[in-house]
Design a protein around this motif. Structure first.
Motif, PDB file in Angstrom:
ATOM      1  N   THR A 110       0.862  -0.997   0.006  1.00 16.65           N
ATOM      2  CA  THR A 110       0.126   0.088   0.114  1.00 16.65           C
ATOM      3  C   THR A 110       0.762   1.194   0.138  1.00 16.65           C
ATOM      4  N   GLY A 111       0.621   2.271  -0.931  1.00 14.80           N
ATOM      5  CA  GLY A 111       1.353   3.355  -0.912  1.00 14.80           C
ATOM      6  C   GLY A 111       2.779   3.286  -1.579  1.00 14.80           C
ATOM      7  N   ASN A 112       3.180   2.374  -2.002  1.00 14.29           N
ATOM      8  CA  ASN A 112       4.529   1.922  -2.566  1.00 14.29           C
ATOM      9  C   ASN A 112       4.521   1.723  -4.163  1.00 14.29           C
ATOM     10  N   PRO A 113       4.755   2.823  -4.985  1.00 12.69           N
ATOM     11  CA  PRO A 113       4.689   2.482  -6.311  1.00 12.69           C
ATOM     12  C   PRO A 113       5.900   1.698  -7.054  1.00 12.69           C
ATOM     13  N   ILE A 114       6.599   1.170  -6.301  1.00  4.52           N
ATOM     14  CA  ILE A 114       7.704   0.251  -6.807  1.00  4.52           C
ATOM     15  C   ILE A 114       7.589  -1.073  -6.667  1.00  4.52           C
ATOM     16  N   LEU A 115       7.475  -1.903  -7.872  1.00  2.07           N
ATOM     17  CA  LEU A 115       6.812  -3.329  -8.137  1.00  2.07           C
ATOM     18  C   LEU A 115       8.058  -4.093  -8.019  1.00  2.07           C
ATOM     19  N   PHE A 116       8.597  -4.267  -6.968  1.00  4.52           N
ATOM     20  CA  PHE A 116       9.673  -4.909  -7.043  1.00  4.52           C
ATOM     21  C   PHE A 116       9.863  -6.262  -7.108  1.00  4.52           C
ATOM     22  N   THR A 117       8.722  -6.949  -6.971  1.00  7.67           N
ATOM     23  CA  THR A 117       8.705  -8.470  -7.385  1.00  7.67           C
ATOM     24  C   THR A 117       8.381  -8.951  -8.945  1.00  7.67           C
ATOM     25  N   GLY A 126      10.787  -6.857 -11.095  1.00  6.77           N
ATOM     26  CA  GLY A 126      11.875  -6.263 -11.599  1.00  6.77           C
ATOM     27  C   GLY A 126      12.600  -5.484 -10.752  1.00  6.77           C
ATOM     28  N   GLN A 127      13.945  -5.228 -11.128  1.00  5.59           N
ATOM     29  CA  GLN A 127      14.709  -4.270 -10.347  1.00  5.59           C
ATOM     30  C   GLN A 127      14.500  -2.898 -10.287  1.00  5.59           C
ATOM     31  N   ASP A 128      13.822  -2.610 -11.257  1.00 10.68           N
ATOM     32  CA  ASP A 128      13.759  -0.902 -11.273  1.00 10.68           C
ATOM     33  C   ASP A 128      12.179  -0.728 -12.223  1.00 10.68           C
ATOM     34  N   ILE A 129      11.355  -1.068 -11.361  1.00 12.13           N
ATOM     35  CA  ILE A 129      10.030  -0.802 -11.952  1.00 12.13           C
ATOM     36  C   ILE A 129       8.981   0.149 -11.104  1.00 12.13           C
ATOM     37  N   ASP A 130       9.039   1.277 -11.814  1.00 11.21           N
ATOM     38  CA  ASP A 130       7.944   2.446 -10.867  1.00 11.21           C
ATOM     39  C   ASP A 130       6.607   2.532 -11.722  1.00 11.21           C
ATOM     40  N   ILE A 131       5.542   2.158 -10.966  1.00 11.67           N
ATOM     41  CA  ILE A 131       4.293   2.114 -11.524  1.00 11.67           C
ATOM     42  C   ILE A 131       3.698   3.404 -11.867  1.00 11.67           C
ATOM     43  N   ARG A 132       4.400   4.419 -11.788  1.00  9.99           N
ATOM     44  CA  ARG A 132       3.808   5.876 -11.731  1.00  9.99           C
ATOM     45  C   ARG A 132       4.323   6.283 -13.205  1.00  9.99           C
ATOM     46  N   THR A 133       5.464   5.618 -13.864  1.00  6.79           N
ATOM     47  CA  THR A 133       5.882   5.948 -15.177  1.00  6.79           C
ATOM     48  C   THR A 133       6.213   5.140 -16.320  1.00  6.79           C
ATOM     49  N   GLY A 163       2.432  10.294 -11.449  1.00  9.90           N
ATOM     50  CA  GLY A 163       2.884  10.827 -10.301  1.00  9.90           C
ATOM     51  C   GLY A 163       2.267  11.649  -9.566  1.00  9.90           C
ATOM     52  N   ASP A 164       1.493  12.642 -10.119  1.00  8.87           N
ATOM     53  CA  ASP A 164       0.690  13.597  -9.509  1.00  8.87           C
ATOM     54  C   ASP A 164      -0.448  12.977  -8.916  1.00  8.87           C
ATOM     55  N   ALA A 182      -1.278  -1.168  -6.280  1.00 11.09           N
ATOM     56  CA  ALA A 182      -1.283  -1.714  -7.834  1.00 11.09           C
ATOM     57  C   ALA A 182      -1.321  -3.035  -7.733  1.00 11.09           C
ATOM     58  N   PHE A 183      -2.229  -3.643  -8.828  1.00  7.00           N
ATOM     59  CA  PHE A 183      -2.096  -4.922  -9.193  1.00  7.00           C
ATOM     60  C   PHE A 183      -1.634  -5.037 -10.704  1.00  7.00           C
ATOM     61  N   ALA A 184      -0.713  -6.280 -10.807  1.00 10.81           N
ATOM     62  CA  ALA A 184      -0.490  -6.463 -12.156  1.00 10.81           C
ATOM     63  C   ALA A 184      -0.782  -7.809 -12.672  1.00 10.81           C
ATOM     64  N   LEU A 185      -1.547  -8.061 -13.735  1.00 13.24           N
ATOM     65  CA  LEU A 185      -1.995  -9.166 -14.222  1.00 13.24           C
ATOM     66  C   LEU A 185      -1.291  -9.485 -15.610  1.00 13.24           C
ATOM     67  N   GLY A 186      -1.305 -10.890 -15.547  1.00 14.58           N
ATOM     68  CA  GLY A 186      -0.511 -11.329 -16.812  1.00 14.58           C
ATOM     69  C   GLY A 186      -1.586 -10.997 -18.326  1.00 14.58           C
ATOM     70  N   CYS A 187      -0.755 -10.729 -19.298  1.00 12.95           N
ATOM     71  CA  CYS A 187      -1.132 -10.168 -20.510  1.00 12.95           C
ATOM     72  C   CYS A 187      -0.811 -11.322 -21.676  1.00 12.95           C
TER      73      CYS A 187
END
Length: 275
Positions: A71-78, A80-87, A108-109, A117-122
Motif C-alpha cells: 500500500t502506497g509503494n509505487p515500486i513493483l519490486f517483485t 523487476g529491479q527498477d519498475i516504478d508504476i507511476r512512469t 506521479g501527481d 497496484a495490481f499487475a495481471l498477466g497479458c
C-alpha cells in the motif's frame, strides 16, 4: 533520443523502459520486451484491495495475478529491479466513479499513500511464442491494438466486483487452431489457452468488426476467430463498481516486467528488494 516502434522491437527492456519512462514512447507494447512477461494494470484504493484480490483468485483466466504493490509503494519490486508504476506504462486511463476522465502518460501527481497496484498477466506474452512458431498476427504486423470484446461469459463475483469476461481475438488459420491452443496453454500467467474457438455469437459477440476496445482486423477466408480471456476484464468490472478512483493501463499499453515469460510464478530475488 526518441525511438520508433520498429526500433524498440529490436532493443532490450532497459532501452524500452527508459523510452516509456521519459515519455518518448506512448503507444502499444505488442511485440516489445521479447521473452518477458507483460502485465495489465489496475490501481485502486486500499479499502477495495482485498475484495479485488479475491476476484482475481476466483477468475484466474482473465485475471492471472502476477504481482501487487505494498500500500502506497509505487515500486513493483517483485516484478523487476527498477519498475516504478507511476512512469513505466506507456499510457494510463483515469476513471472516477466509473467514468473515464482522462488518459495520461504518467501518474506521479495522482499517486497517494492509500493506493495499491495490481499487475495481471497479458496475452501479449504468448503472442511472442505464436510468432516464433510462424503465426502471423495481423495487429502486430500492422502496428495496431488487438481487438477486444465484452462477452456473455460471466465472472465469479467478489465484493463489488462482478461482470462479463472481456476477450481478445486473433484470426488463426483453420488448420493451425489446435497448435495455437497448445502454444498458449503453456503460459498460464498470460491467460493460457483460449476460452472459445469459432462462432462469436456463442459468447455474445454480434459483430467482430466492431470491437469494444482496440482495432478491427480482417477476417480472411480459411481462418477461425479464436478468443482468449483478456486483462481488460478487471478494468471493466472495476469501472462497473464505480470506485472513486481507478487507474489502469490504456488498453494495449502494458507494463513490461523483467520476469521471463516461461516463469510459472514471478521471481523475487534479494537484488529486487527495496532498500
Amino acid at each position: 533520443m526518441l525511438q520508433s516502434y520498429e526500433t524498440l522491437r529490436q532493443t532490450g527492456i532497459a532501452t524500452v523502459r527508459a523510452q516509456i519512462r521519459s515519455g518518448g514512447y506512448a503507444s502499444h507494447t505488442a511485440g516489445l520486451g521479447r521473452n518477458l512477461l507483460q502485465a495489465n494494470l489496475a490501481i485502486i484504493p486500499q479499502e477495495f484491495a482485498l475484495d479485488f484480490m479475491r476476484f482475481c483468485q476466483r477468475n484466474p483466466k482473465p485475471c492471472p495475478l502476477i504481482g501487487a504493490s505494498d500500500t502506497g509503494n509505487p515500486i513493483l519490486f517483485t516484478l523487476g529491479q527498477d519498475i516504478d508504476i507511476r512512469t513505466d506504462v506507456p499510457a494510463y486511463n483515469i476513471y472516477r466513479n466509473g467514468q473515464l476522465v482522462q488518459s495520461v502518460t504518467e501518474i506521479g501527481d495522482l499517486w497517494t499513500d492509500d493506493l495499491v497496484a495490481f499487475a495481471l498477466g497479458c496475452s501479449f506474452t504468448f503472442e511472442h511464442a505464436l510468432i516464433e512458431a510462424g503465426f502471423e498476427l495481423w495487429h502486430i504486423a500492422n502496428n495496431v491494438t488487438v481487438p477486444m470484446y465484452r462477452s456473455s461469459l460471466e465472472t465469479v463475483p467478489a465484493g463489488p466486483f462482478r461482470g462479463p469476461t472481456v476477450v481478445s481475438m486473433r484470426m488463426i488459420p483453420e488448420e493451425r487452431v489446435e497448435e495455437a491452443v497448445a502454444i498458449s496453454a503453456r503460459f498460464p500467467l498470460a491467460h493460457g489457452s483460449p476460452v472459445h474457438v469459432g462462432d462469436p455469437a456463442a459468447i455474445g459477440i454480434s459483430d467482430l468488426s466492431a470491437p469494444d476496445w482496440g482495432d478491427s482486423v480482417p477476417q480472411p477466408a480459411g481462418h477461425t476467430p479464436v478468443f482468449w480471456a483478456c486483462g481488460v476484464t478487471p478494468q471493466a468490472v472495476i469501472q462497473q463498481a464505480a470506485l472513486p478512483l481507478l487507474i489502469t493501463h490504456k488498453p494495449g499499453h502494458m507494463l513490461i516486467t523483467d520476469v521471463p515469460d516461461t516463469a510459472e510464478i514471478p521471481i523475487i530475488t534479494n537484488k529486487n528488494m527495496p532498500r
